[in-house]
Design a protein around this motif. Structure first.
Motif, PDB file in Angstrom:
ATOM      1  N   LYS A  32      -2.496   1.832   6.750  1.00 31.88           N
ATOM      2  CA  LYS A  32      -3.305   1.831   7.970  1.00 31.88           C
ATOM      3  C   LYS A  32      -4.660   2.487   7.770  1.00 31.88           C
ATOM      4  O   LYS A  32      -5.218   3.076   8.685  1.00 31.88           O
ATOM      5  CB  LYS A  32      -2.559   2.510   9.132  1.00 31.88           C
ATOM      6  CG  LYS A  32      -1.141   2.010   9.329  1.00 31.88           C
ATOM      7  CD  LYS A  32      -1.039   1.010  10.444  1.00 31.88           C
ATOM      8  CE  LYS A  32       0.306   0.298  10.383  1.00 31.88           C
ATOM      9  NZ  LYS A  32       0.716  -0.384  11.532  1.00 31.88           N
ATOM     10  N   GLY A  68      -4.924  -2.493   2.626  1.00 34.20           N
ATOM     11  CA  GLY A  68      -4.300  -3.820   2.621  1.00 34.20           C
ATOM     12  C   GLY A  68      -5.302  -4.893   3.012  1.00 34.20           C
ATOM     13  O   GLY A  68      -5.357  -5.970   2.410  1.00 34.20           O
ATOM     14  N   ARG A  69      -6.102  -4.576   3.990  1.00 34.65           N
ATOM     15  CA  ARG A  69      -7.106  -5.537   4.449  1.00 34.65           C
ATOM     16  C   ARG A  69      -8.128  -5.833   3.347  1.00 34.65           C
ATOM     17  O   ARG A  69      -8.502  -6.983   3.136  1.00 34.65           O
ATOM     18  CB  ARG A  69      -7.798  -4.970   5.679  1.00 34.65           C
ATOM     19  CG  ARG A  69      -8.701  -5.941   6.333  1.00 34.65           C
ATOM     20  CD  ARG A  69      -9.209  -5.342   7.624  1.00 34.65           C
ATOM     21  NE  ARG A  69      -9.844  -6.345   8.420  1.00 34.65           N
ATOM     22  CZ  ARG A  69      -9.934  -6.317   9.732  1.00 34.65           C
ATOM     23  NH1 ARG A  69      -9.404  -5.329  10.397  1.00 34.65           N
ATOM     24  NH2 ARG A  69     -10.538  -7.264  10.385  1.00 34.65           N
ATOM     25  N   ASP A  98       4.492 -10.663   8.245  1.00 35.15           N
ATOM     26  CA  ASP A  98       4.298 -10.510   9.696  1.00 35.15           C
ATOM     27  C   ASP A  98       3.166 -11.396  10.190  1.00 35.15           C
ATOM     28  O   ASP A  98       2.008 -11.179   9.821  1.00 35.15           O
ATOM     29  CB  ASP A  98       3.877  -9.067  10.031  1.00 35.15           C
ATOM     30  CG  ASP A  98       5.034  -8.119  10.054  1.00 35.15           C
ATOM     31  OD1 ASP A  98       6.186  -8.601  10.078  1.00 35.15           O
ATOM     32  OD2 ASP A  98       4.786  -6.891  10.053  1.00 35.15           O
ATOM     33  N   VAL A 102       0.872  -1.177   0.000  1.00 39.45           N
ATOM     34  CA  VAL A 102       0.000   0.000   0.000  1.00 39.45           C
ATOM     35  C   VAL A 102       0.907   1.225   0.000  1.00 39.45           C
ATOM     36  O   VAL A 102       1.949   1.241   0.678  1.00 39.45           O
ATOM     37  CB  VAL A 102      -0.928  -0.018   1.236  1.00 39.45           C
ATOM     38  CG1 VAL A 102      -1.764   1.250   1.320  1.00 39.45           C
ATOM     39  CG2 VAL A 102      -1.830  -1.254   1.195  1.00 39.45           C
ATOM     40  N   GLY A 126      -7.001   0.601   5.874  1.00 37.71           N
ATOM     41  CA  GLY A 126      -7.863  -0.507   5.461  1.00 37.71           C
ATOM     42  C   GLY A 126      -7.674  -1.009   4.046  1.00 37.71           C
ATOM     43  O   GLY A 126      -8.361  -1.952   3.632  1.00 37.71           O
TER      44      GLY A 126
HETATM   45  C1  LIG Z   1       1.501  -4.338   5.385  1.00 38.73           C
HETATM   46  C2  LIG Z   1       0.546  -3.515   4.513  1.00 38.73           C
HETATM   47  C3  LIG Z   1       0.277  -4.258   3.196  1.00 38.73           C
HETATM   48  C4  LIG Z   1      -0.796  -3.391   5.302  1.00 38.73           C
HETATM   49  O1  LIG Z   1      -1.708  -2.626   4.569  1.00 38.73           O
HETATM   50  P1  LIG Z   1      -2.479  -1.408   5.247  1.00 38.73           P
HETATM   51  O2  LIG Z   1      -3.461  -0.875   4.273  1.00 38.73           O
HETATM   52  O3  LIG Z   1      -1.463  -0.454   5.802  1.00 38.73           O
HETATM   53  O4  LIG Z   1      -3.190  -2.141   6.473  1.00 38.73           O
HETATM   54  P2  LIG Z   1      -4.696  -2.029   6.937  1.00 38.73           P
HETATM   55  O5  LIG Z   1      -5.068  -0.596   7.127  1.00 38.73           O
HETATM   56  O6  LIG Z   1      -5.556  -2.828   6.062  1.00 38.73           O
HETATM   57  O7  LIG Z   1      -4.550  -2.709   8.366  1.00 38.73           O
HETATM   58  C5  LIG Z   1      -5.456  -3.631   8.862  1.00 38.73           C
HETATM   59  C6  LIG Z   1      -5.062  -3.946  10.293  1.00 38.73           C
HETATM   60  O8  LIG Z   1      -3.739  -4.497  10.366  1.00 38.73           O
HETATM   61  C7  LIG Z   1      -2.903  -3.704  11.222  1.00 38.73           C
HETATM   62  N1  LIG Z   1      -1.558  -3.718  10.617  1.00 38.73           N
HETATM   63  C8  LIG Z   1      -1.134  -3.083   9.501  1.00 38.73           C
HETATM   64  N2  LIG Z   1       0.156  -3.400   9.241  1.00 38.73           N
HETATM   65  C9  LIG Z   1       0.553  -4.247  10.229  1.00 38.73           C
HETATM   66  C10 LIG Z   1       1.777  -4.929  10.520  1.00 38.73           C
HETATM   67  N3  LIG Z   1       2.872  -4.790   9.741  1.00 38.73           N
HETATM   68  N4  LIG Z   1       1.822  -5.719  11.625  1.00 38.73           N
HETATM   69  C11 LIG Z   1       0.740  -5.874  12.426  1.00 38.73           C
HETATM   70  N5  LIG Z   1      -0.455  -5.255  12.177  1.00 38.73           N
HETATM   71  C12 LIG Z   1      -0.547  -4.449  11.104  1.00 38.73           C
HETATM   72  C13 LIG Z   1      -3.566  -2.357  11.243  1.00 38.73           C
HETATM   73  O9  LIG Z   1      -3.245  -1.655  12.406  1.00 38.73           O
HETATM   74  C14 LIG Z   1      -5.035  -2.746  11.211  1.00 38.73           C
HETATM   75  O10 LIG Z   1      -5.456  -3.236  12.461  1.00 38.73           O
HETATM   76  P3  LIG Z   1      -6.939  -2.992  12.964  1.00 38.73           P
HETATM   77  O11 LIG Z   1      -7.861  -3.493  11.887  1.00 38.73           O
HETATM   78  O12 LIG Z   1      -7.029  -3.766  14.238  1.00 38.73           O
HETATM   79  O13 LIG Z   1      -7.034  -1.506  13.151  1.00 38.73           O
HETATM   80  C15 LIG Z   1       1.072  -2.087   4.233  1.00 38.73           C
HETATM   81  O14 LIG Z   1       1.255  -1.410   5.449  1.00 38.73           O
HETATM   82  C16 LIG Z   1       2.363  -2.039   3.429  1.00 38.73           C
HETATM   83  O15 LIG Z   1       2.331  -1.940   2.204  1.00 38.73           O
HETATM   84  N6  LIG Z   1       3.530  -2.096   4.108  1.00 38.73           N
HETATM   85  C17 LIG Z   1       4.813  -2.074   3.423  1.00 38.73           C
HETATM   86  C18 LIG Z   1       5.025  -3.312   2.601  1.00 38.73           C
HETATM   87  C19 LIG Z   1       4.897  -4.589   3.410  1.00 38.73           C
HETATM   88  O16 LIG Z   1       5.479  -4.723   4.490  1.00 38.73           O
HETATM   89  N7  LIG Z   1       4.120  -5.568   2.884  1.00 38.73           N
HETATM   90  C20 LIG Z   1       3.862  -6.821   3.571  1.00 38.73           C
HETATM   91  C21 LIG Z   1       4.795  -7.915   3.185  1.00 38.73           C
HETATM   92  S1  LIG Z   1       4.320  -8.733   1.674  1.00 38.73           S
END
Ligand SMILES: CC(C)(COP(=O)(O)OP(=O)(O)OC[C@H]1O[C@@H](n2cnc3c(N)ncnc32)[C@H](O)[C@@H]1OP(=O)(O)O)[C@@H](O)C(=O)NCCC(=O)NCCS
Length: 166
Positions: free
Chosen positions: A82, A86-87, A110, A76, A84
């Motif tokens: 953060k 990714g979810r 993670d 994302v 929603g």
């Molecule tokens: C990891 C990633 C895909 C999550 O997408 P996002 O849109 O930021 O996450 P969301 O808003 O959908 O989060 C949903 C929930 O997960 C939690 N969350 C997000 N990233 C998290 C993480 N790395 N560890 C634990 N929880 C996490 C959020 O707090 C939220 O919790 P809640 O529903 O209880 O409030 C995004 O942060 C990202 O692109 N990060 C960098 C790349 C990466 O690390 N990708 C994953 C490896 S493939």
């Protein structure tokens, strides 16, 4: 559009991401269209999720190859994290996989995020090797059958006819 996806992945993971183990796992394969999604806001790409055909090649006198699907990268845009996105991408992918009977998904990520929200865990990945470094607690799977339970072997790209995956 491929350029926009690549730019987003650079922003989320850094431009040195290509050496990662997850990239080696799917070298030479093509993303599976029905399990790959993009999120847009006002015409701008803000999130992307791709899934790939891979296989667990089991040790033994005759090498057995068990197909599974690698999920990721999920990314994302940093300023849109953060919220929603990714979810939503993961929810769509899991629903599509369940609807089409895909019984074995894996990813490197993670556990706090992927286990709690989407049911990926390391319970049955202890015997899996990967072509590069990995933190074992981040090697996760979502298995809907027991066909990979207890299997040992090496993960790598599947040799798959792309037409079969559409
Ligand atoms: C990891 C990633 C895909 C999550 O997408 P996002 O849109 O930021 O996450 P969301 O808003 O959908 O989060 C949903 C929930 O997960 C939690 N969350 C997000 N990233 C998290 C993480 N790395 N560890 C634990 N929880 C996490 C959020 O707090 C939220 O919790 P809640 O529903 O209880 O409030 C995004 O942060 C990202 O692109 N990060 C960098 C790349 C990466 O690390 N990708 C994953 C490896 S493939």
């Amino acid at each position: 559009m491929p350029h926009a996806v690549e730019a987003l992945l650079d922003a989320a993971f850094g431009a040195d991401r290509h050496g990662r183990t997850a990239y080696r796992l799917r070298i030479g394969t093509s993303a599976i269209p029905r399990l790959s999604f993009a999120a847009f806001d006002d015409g701008e790409l803000v999130g992307t999720l791709q899934s790939w055909p891979i296989a667990l090649t089991a040790e033994g006198p005759v090498a057995e190859s068990h197909p599974l699907i690698m999920v990721g990268p999920v990314a994302v845009l940093p300023e849109r994290q953060k919220q929603g996105v990714g979810r939503a991408l993961m929810d769509h992918m899991v629903a599509a996989a369940d609807a089409s009977g895909d019984d074995a998904l894996m990813l490197i990520g993670d556990p706090e995020y992927y286990d709690r929200l989407f049911g990926f865990n390391a319970d049955h990945t202890g015997g899996w090797d990967v072509p590069g470094p990995v933190e074992r607690h981040r090697l996760l799977a979502r298995l809907k059958s027991d066909r990979l339970h207890g299997r040992k072997g090496m993960l790598g790209p599947a040799e798959t006819d792309p037409a079969a995956l559409r």
